[in-house]
Design a protein around this motif. Structure first.
Motif, PDB file in Angstrom:
ATOM      1  N   THR A 140       0.942  -1.044   0.040  1.00  0.00           N
ATOM      2  CA  THR A 140      -0.038   0.032   0.074  1.00  0.00           C
ATOM      3  C   THR A 140       0.905   1.249  -0.055  1.00  0.00           C
ATOM      4  OG1 THR A 140      -1.402  -1.337   1.332  1.00  0.00           O
ATOM      5  CG2 THR A 140      -2.013   0.964   1.279  1.00  0.00           C
ATOM      6  N   MET A 190       3.065   1.689  -3.227  1.00  0.00           N
ATOM      7  CA  MET A 190       1.892   2.324  -4.242  1.00  0.00           C
ATOM      8  C   MET A 190       1.639   3.943  -4.080  1.00  0.00           C
ATOM      9  SD  MET A 190      -1.882   0.839  -5.284  1.00  0.00           S
ATOM     10  CE  MET A 190      -2.758   1.567  -6.825  1.00  0.00           C
ATOM     11  N   ILE A 191       1.478   4.137  -3.055  1.00  0.00           N
ATOM     12  CA  ILE A 191       1.242   5.470  -2.724  1.00  0.00           C
ATOM     13  C   ILE A 191       2.441   6.260  -2.870  1.00  0.00           C
ATOM     14  CG2 ILE A 191       0.617   7.441  -1.010  1.00  0.00           C
ATOM     15  CD1 ILE A 191      -1.074   5.169   0.362  1.00  0.00           C
ATOM     16  N   LYS A 198       3.101   6.778  -6.637  1.00  0.00           N
ATOM     17  CA  LYS A 198       2.031   7.939  -7.187  1.00  0.00           C
ATOM     18  C   LYS A 198       2.670   9.211  -6.646  1.00  0.00           C
ATOM     19  CE  LYS A 198      -1.416   8.776  -9.896  1.00  0.00           C
ATOM     20  NZ  LYS A 198      -0.889  10.165 -10.374  1.00  0.00           N
ATOM     21  N   MET A 199       2.944   9.532  -5.724  1.00  0.00           N
ATOM     22  CA  MET A 199       3.508  10.746  -5.171  1.00  0.00           C
ATOM     23  C   MET A 199       4.719  11.175  -5.762  1.00  0.00           C
ATOM     24  SD  MET A 199       2.802  10.614  -1.039  1.00  0.00           S
ATOM     25  CE  MET A 199       1.281  11.127  -0.470  1.00  0.00           C
ATOM     26  N   THR A 203       4.037  11.878  -9.220  1.00  0.00           N
ATOM     27  CA  THR A 203       3.404  13.530  -9.589  1.00  0.00           C
ATOM     28  C   THR A 203       4.493  14.574  -9.191  1.00  0.00           C
ATOM     29  OG1 THR A 203       1.581  12.526  -8.411  1.00  0.00           O
ATOM     30  CG2 THR A 203       1.620  14.989  -8.386  1.00  0.00           C
ATOM     31  N   PRO A 254       2.550   8.523   8.040  1.00  0.00           N
ATOM     32  CA  PRO A 254       2.303   8.589   6.632  1.00  0.00           C
ATOM     33  C   PRO A 254       2.855   9.699   5.953  1.00  0.00           C
ATOM     34  CG  PRO A 254       0.419   9.283   7.623  1.00  0.00           C
ATOM     35  CD  PRO A 254       1.473   8.940   8.761  1.00  0.00           C
ATOM     36  N   GLU A 288      -6.482  13.571   7.182  1.00  0.00           N
ATOM     37  CA  GLU A 288      -5.985  14.434   6.132  1.00  0.00           C
ATOM     38  C   GLU A 288      -5.235  13.384   5.211  1.00  0.00           C
ATOM     39  OE1 GLU A 288      -6.037  17.300   5.512  1.00  0.00           O
ATOM     40  OE2 GLU A 288      -4.674  17.312   3.878  1.00  0.00           O
ATOM     41  N   GLN A 289      -4.693  12.304   5.497  1.00  0.00           N
ATOM     42  CA  GLN A 289      -3.976  11.574   4.779  1.00  0.00           C
ATOM     43  C   GLN A 289      -4.698  11.033   3.518  1.00  0.00           C
ATOM     44  OE1 GLN A 289      -0.827  11.391   4.637  1.00  0.00           O
ATOM     45  NE2 GLN A 289      -0.523   9.906   3.016  1.00  0.00           N
ATOM     46  N   GLN A 304      -4.689  13.356   0.719  1.00  0.00           N
ATOM     47  CA  GLN A 304      -3.560  13.317  -0.069  1.00  0.00           C
ATOM     48  C   GLN A 304      -3.644  12.344  -1.281  1.00  0.00           C
ATOM     49  OE1 GLN A 304       0.290  14.179   0.693  1.00  0.00           O
ATOM     50  NE2 GLN A 304      -0.844  15.857   1.537  1.00  0.00           N
ATOM     51  N   LEU A 305      -4.344  11.216  -0.733  1.00  0.00           N
ATOM     52  CA  LEU A 305      -4.706  10.205  -1.832  1.00  0.00           C
ATOM     53  C   LEU A 305      -5.444  10.642  -2.934  1.00  0.00           C
ATOM     54  CD1 LEU A 305      -5.087   6.794   0.062  1.00  0.00           C
ATOM     55  CD2 LEU A 305      -3.220   7.859  -0.722  1.00  0.00           C
ATOM     56  N   LEU A 342      -4.059  12.550  -5.332  1.00  0.00           N
ATOM     57  CA  LEU A 342      -3.165  11.992  -6.195  1.00  0.00           C
ATOM     58  C   LEU A 342      -3.915  11.405  -7.604  1.00  0.00           C
ATOM     59  CD1 LEU A 342      -0.698   9.879  -3.984  1.00  0.00           C
ATOM     60  CD2 LEU A 342       0.147  11.900  -5.559  1.00  0.00           C
ATOM     61  N   ASP A 355      -5.869  11.349 -10.588  1.00  0.00           N
ATOM     62  CA  ASP A 355      -6.145  12.286 -11.733  1.00  0.00           C
ATOM     63  C   ASP A 355      -6.759  11.697 -12.793  1.00  0.00           C
ATOM     64  OD1 ASP A 355      -2.480  11.890 -12.223  1.00  0.00           O
ATOM     65  OD2 ASP A 355      -3.881  10.605 -12.615  1.00  0.00           O
ATOM     66  N   ASN A 404      -5.066   8.329 -13.412  1.00  0.00           N
ATOM     67  CA  ASN A 404      -5.352   7.084 -12.406  1.00  0.00           C
ATOM     68  C   ASN A 404      -6.940   7.620 -11.965  1.00  0.00           C
ATOM     69  OD1 ASN A 404      -2.213   7.590 -12.236  1.00  0.00           O
ATOM     70  ND2 ASN A 404      -2.903   5.514 -11.762  1.00  0.00           N
ATOM     71  N   PHE A 436      -7.853   6.029  -8.380  1.00  0.00           N
ATOM     72  CA  PHE A 436      -6.432   5.672  -7.701  1.00  0.00           C
ATOM     73  C   PHE A 436      -7.000   5.367  -6.296  1.00  0.00           C
ATOM     74  CE2 PHE A 436      -2.109   5.676  -6.777  1.00  0.00           C
ATOM     75  CZ  PHE A 436      -2.031   6.305  -5.401  1.00  0.00           C
ATOM     76  N   GLU A 466      -8.347   1.949  -5.682  1.00  0.00           N
ATOM     77  CA  GLU A 466      -7.466   0.969  -6.140  1.00  0.00           C
ATOM     78  C   GLU A 466      -6.669   0.909  -4.920  1.00  0.00           C
ATOM     79  OE1 GLU A 466      -6.991   1.682 -10.531  1.00  0.00           O
ATOM     80  OE2 GLU A 466      -5.249   1.859  -9.284  1.00  0.00           O
ATOM     81  N   VAL A 467      -6.122   2.117  -4.071  1.00  0.00           N
ATOM     82  CA  VAL A 467      -5.179   1.737  -3.005  1.00  0.00           C
ATOM     83  C   VAL A 467      -5.855   1.158  -1.856  1.00  0.00           C
ATOM     84  CG1 VAL A 467      -3.703   3.128  -1.271  1.00  0.00           C
ATOM     85  CG2 VAL A 467      -3.946   3.871  -3.719  1.00  0.00           C
ATOM     86  N   LEU A 500      -5.947  -2.525  -2.132  1.00  0.00           N
ATOM     87  CA  LEU A 500      -4.731  -3.107  -1.994  1.00  0.00           C
ATOM     88  C   LEU A 500      -4.476  -3.014  -0.561  1.00  0.00           C
ATOM     89  CD1 LEU A 500      -2.067  -4.109  -3.166  1.00  0.00           C
ATOM     90  CD2 LEU A 500      -1.436  -1.688  -3.331  1.00  0.00           C
ATOM     91  N   SER A 540      -1.235   5.171   5.873  1.00  0.00           N
ATOM     92  CA  SER A 540      -1.113   5.811   4.959  1.00  0.00           C
ATOM     93  C   SER A 540      -2.241   5.830   3.991  1.00  0.00           C
ATOM     94  CB  SER A 540      -0.129   5.018   4.037  1.00  0.00           C
ATOM     95  OG  SER A 540      -0.457   3.614   3.910  1.00  0.00           O
ATOM     96  N   ILE A 541      -3.365   5.261   4.269  1.00  0.00           N
ATOM     97  CA  ILE A 541      -4.546   5.439   3.700  1.00  0.00           C
ATOM     98  C   ILE A 541      -5.518   6.318   4.499  1.00  0.00           C
ATOM     99  CG2 ILE A 541      -4.451   3.160   2.217  1.00  0.00           C
ATOM    100  CD1 ILE A 541      -7.248   2.750   4.188  1.00  0.00           C
TER     101      ILE A 541
END
Lengths: 678, 150
Positions: free
Chosen positions: A43, A46-47, A50-51, A54, A135, B25-26, B29-30, B33, B35, B38, B41, B44-45, B48, B87-88
């Motif tokens: 996970t 992947m993030i 992508k970051m 970007t 994160p 907030e994270q 961020q996703l 990302l 766009d 994706n 995105f 998908e994340v 996963l 992270s998510i």
């Protein structure tokens, strides 16, 4: 460039007193930064990917530390920076960090959900250049390029410092850096690496390691030990630990060896035509150069003092040296030095021997320089010295000191035209160095050197530096200058003995550069020709001699070939006492020939013989030259795009062909430097 | 337009996830990302994440069945779990895993077990809510921009 004699005008790099990242990085930067991200969490991976994408970085993701390590090993210059998680199943993140630092010397950023103080401290002590808490936000990733740039900068600095850089030098270096980096970026991110990198390179550990370790100065002897150890182990099997053991040098750490090894590998790659991370290279060279550069400085001064060098030529020299070396000086020095040091064991030896032998004779020359208040930086001076020695300096020295080796005298006499010589010297020295250096294997440097060489062409001597045989390997270019340089100082020989022969190929290229550079200097033209000529075929000294002898600037400029012939005859006429001269001439011819033969190693050998004498001189000169030359090297050259080298080489080759037939007469392999009575 | 009510509903749902502390907030961020290249995105994340974290949950389950507890191992699993959850932007799940680790460090088996149950509950709740959210998002059409909670 040539036309700009004034300080700072020469360097291709934006002249700036301070190393500005802005100078170094191209507009596109940091886009394209090659990042390797390692994390076992899919996970996060992947993030992060992508970051980073970007942020316009080039991302390679990896979920295993072992895989990442092998990726890095396979493609040493394939990445600019690594981001790794701390906790991974197959390998501890800190261990990976250590490996990367030692083997590749890349900036590494650690990541973890753990924000405990002790973990962060661990990152610091293990040499991570940053620590991100998960994160991870994209903002945190946007600025990771700073670590890459910082590393380059430090490597540049180290490079400069090793060459007893004066402030002027530093400036030049910086601008050089700017160019260097810029070109790297432009050329490709890969080239800029290393460093890369370097580049480097140099402060190898400063960036990645928070612990400041006393810098290890890789002297010639130390480097010789290093190379001996590496050769004993086999370059593929040479690991820092074993090398360290073999070297058995107290106080030397594995880290020192590791970073040095990295640079060395880059250098070797450069020799084989692979662009190396310049960073590493640069930094590396710095070390080698350190000890040698001092001479150069002296030389110029002496020359100046003796008044042999007309103010004008001196200025030119300086300008050339400065201008060129400004940015690159750091590099050329390193290159040259490295070249000598790295490329062959022999060269090193030669240095020592040559130095000693030449010292007597060279000393005189050097003395001359002392008196001369050279504004040029030490490195440049070296280059100049060489050139001067071979070309005009010799005369100068002879006249002023009178005693200087007969060779010198003859050289001086021949030089006759201090002006041109001065230029030549500058150029030669400068040019040599870079060229020599470049051959060392630093792609960047070689390019740069080549470039420098062009400017330095003036000083064919430098190129000739016999001591530089080692260079012949990869970039003949480098060798070329070296050989010349070395030859000149003590003897006219440099021409012949110049190991640069092998660098002929490079010379060709070099010449081109030289030509281009020289053009600017108008007055240098002659020298340029000579230089090119010398470089290619004849020992630089020849040309100078010829020139001086004939006192015909046009002659010089016209064709090196002619010069060669002239030189020979002139030399004879002049009654060059030193058999060397003759020998040199011969060797020069041989050299030239050798050169033509595109970097025939055998020549180097010959050159070596001759170079022995020169080595001493050369070493100094070369080193200086190198640094100087490097400076001159245009960014493009610096970067291992090879194109610089190639261009130069072809140019040289072309020139070689055009050069005096005398060369053809000689058998390269038979380049009998031996014949030259040293 | 028809989309508007759905979009509005989607926005409300999204906001409540933040307000109720399920996401932080994270997660934004996703979303940022995401766009055109994706467009899915975030989904998908998250997918996963659920796939990978399910494995970790299972590992912890099994480890808790073995007595005495191997707190180091448990802590290790939870460390990973915490990393991916954060992270998510899974706020509540992350909080529970932090608590679990505290108990591990202090060797509190009881606390670990209790916390783990709570963690599983939050984990499941979030999954349901996100699945509903994404389903509505697909129906509503692509979102224009991500907006920050509050």
């Amino acid at each position: 460039m040539n036309s700009n004699i004034g300080k700072g005008s020469m360097s291709t790099a934006s002249s700036s007193a301070a190393w500005k990242a802005g100078d170094v990085v191209p507009d596109r930067f940091p886009a394209g930064l090659r990042v390797l991200v390692v994390d076992d969490d899919p996970t996060c991976l992947m993030i992060l990917e992508k970051m980073l994408r970007t942020c316009l970085y080039e991302v390679t993701k990896c979920n295993r530390a072992e895989t990442a390590l092998s990726m890095l090993r396979e493609n040493k210059n394939g990445f600019d920076i690594v981001i790794s998680d701390v906790h991974m199943p197959d390998m501890d993140g800190f261990k990976l960090l250590e490996h990367i630092g030692l083997e590749m010397d890349l900036p590494v950023i650690m990541m973890s959900a753990d924000d405990g103080k002790h973990v962060v401290m661990k990152g610091v002590t293990h040499g991570a250049c940053d620590y991100l808490i998960k994160p991870v936000r994209i903002e945190a990733l946007k600025n990771i390029w700073q670590h890459v740039v910082r590393k380059w900068k430090n490597e540049w600095k180290d490079f400069e410092q090793s060459g007893s850089v004066e402030e002027g030098d530093r400036q030049q270096k910086q601008s050089e850096d700017a160019d260097y980096s810029s070109s790297a970026n432009e050329g490709n991110w890969k080239s800029s690496k290393k460093r890369k990198d370097d580049e480097d390179e140099t402060d190898e550990r400063d960036d990645s390691s928070t612990l400041k370790k006393p810098r290890v100065v890789w002297s010639v002897e130390l480097h010789q030990q290093f190379v001996a150890a590496v050769n004993q182990l086999g370059i593929d099997k040479a690991v820092p630990k074993k090398i360290l053991e073999l070297m058995n040098v107290p106080g030397l750490t594995r880290e020192n060896v590791a970073s040095h090894l990295q640079k060395y590998r880059l250098y070797l790659r450069r020799l084989s035509g692979v662009s190396q991370h310049q960073n590493s290279f640069m930094s590396h060279q710095e070390e080698t150069f350190g000890p040698l550069s001092s001479l150069n400085g002296l030389d110029l001064q002496t020359l100046a003092a003796t008044g042999q060098l007309p103010a004008e030529s001196l200025a030119t020299l300086q300008a050339a040296g400065l201008g060129r070396s400004t940015a690159k000086s750091g590099v050329p020095m390193a290159l040259v030095d490295q070249r000598n040091i790295f490329s062959f064991e022999n060269p090193k030896l030669r240095f020592g021997e040559g130095q000693q032998q030449h010292i007597n004779g060279n000393n005189k020359q050097i003395n001359l320089l002392h008196g001369i208040p050279m504004t040029m930086e030490p490195k440049q001076l070296v280059g100049l010295h060489h050139t001067a020695q071979s070309i005009g300096n010799v005369n100068m020295q002879v006249t002023s000191h009178g005693a200087q080796s007969g060779q010198n005298n003859s050289l001086l006499m021949q030089m006759g035209q201090p002006q041109s010589r001065g230029h030549i010297l500058n150029d030669a020295t400068v040019g040599h160095a870079p060229r020599l250096l470049s051959s060392m294997g630093q792609p960047i440097l070689s390019n740069g050197i080549a470039a420098n060489v062009s400017t330095r062409n003036r000083i064919p001597e430098n190129i000739r530096a016999p001591g530089y045989n080692p260079v012949s390997q990869a970039s003949s270019m480098l060798n070329f200058p070296m050989n010349h340089a070395s030859e000149l100082p003590g003897n006219i020989l440099p021409l012949g003995s110049t190991p640069g022969m092998s660098s002929l190929t490079s010379k060709g290229t070099f010449q081109e550069d030289v030509n281009s550079e020289i053009k600017g200097s108008g007055g240098f033209m002659p020298s340029y020709d000579i230089f090119n000529d010398l470089n290619q075929h004849k020992p630089q000294s020849w040309e100078l001699q010829n020139v001086s002898m004939t006192s015909d600037a046009s002659q010089r400029s016209n064709s090196l070939q002619g010069n060669l012939d002239l030189t020979q005859s002139v030399l004879v006429q002049q009654g060059i006492s030193s058999g060397q001269m003759n020998g040199q001439n011969r060797s020069a011819a041989v050299v030239s020939k050798a050169m033509c033969s595109a970097g025939d190693f055998s020549e180097q050998r010959n050159a070596q013989n001759v170079n022995q004498h020169f080595n001493t001189l050369l070493v100094d000169n070369t080193i200086r030259v190198k640094s100087e030359i490097v400076a001159d090297v245009s960014p493009a050259n610096l970067f291992p795009d090879h194109f610089g080298q190639e261009d130069l080489m072809s140019a040289l080759l072309k020139q070689q062909e055009g050069i005096a037939p005398a060369e053809n007469e000689f058998d390269f392999d038979g380049y009998s430097m031996d014949n030259i009575p040293e | 337009m028809e989309r508007n009510p759905m979009r509005r509903q989607l926005a409300v749902m999204r906001q409540s996830l933040f307000d109720q502390g399920y996401l932080d907030e994270q997660f934004v961020q996703l979303e940022e990302l995401q766009d055109d290249a994706n467009p899915n995105f975030v989904e998908e994340v998250v997918t996963l994440y659920y796939r990978d974290s399910a494995r970790l949950i299972l590992n912890v389950e099994q480890a808790l069945e073995r007595k005495p507890f191997d707190f180091n191992k448990l802590d290790g699993y939870m460390h990973q779990f915490k990393g991916s959850s954060s992270s998510i932007g899974a706020k509540k799940v992350k909080a529970e895993s932090t608590l679990f680790r505290e108990y591990c460090k202090s060797g509190n088996g009881e606390g670990c077990m209790r916390t783990f149950q709570q963690l599983k509950k939050e984990y499941a709740t979030l999954r349901k809510k996100l699945e509903a959210y994404f389903q509505l998002a697909r129906q509503a059409g692509p979102m224009e921009t991500a907006c920050h909670p509050k």
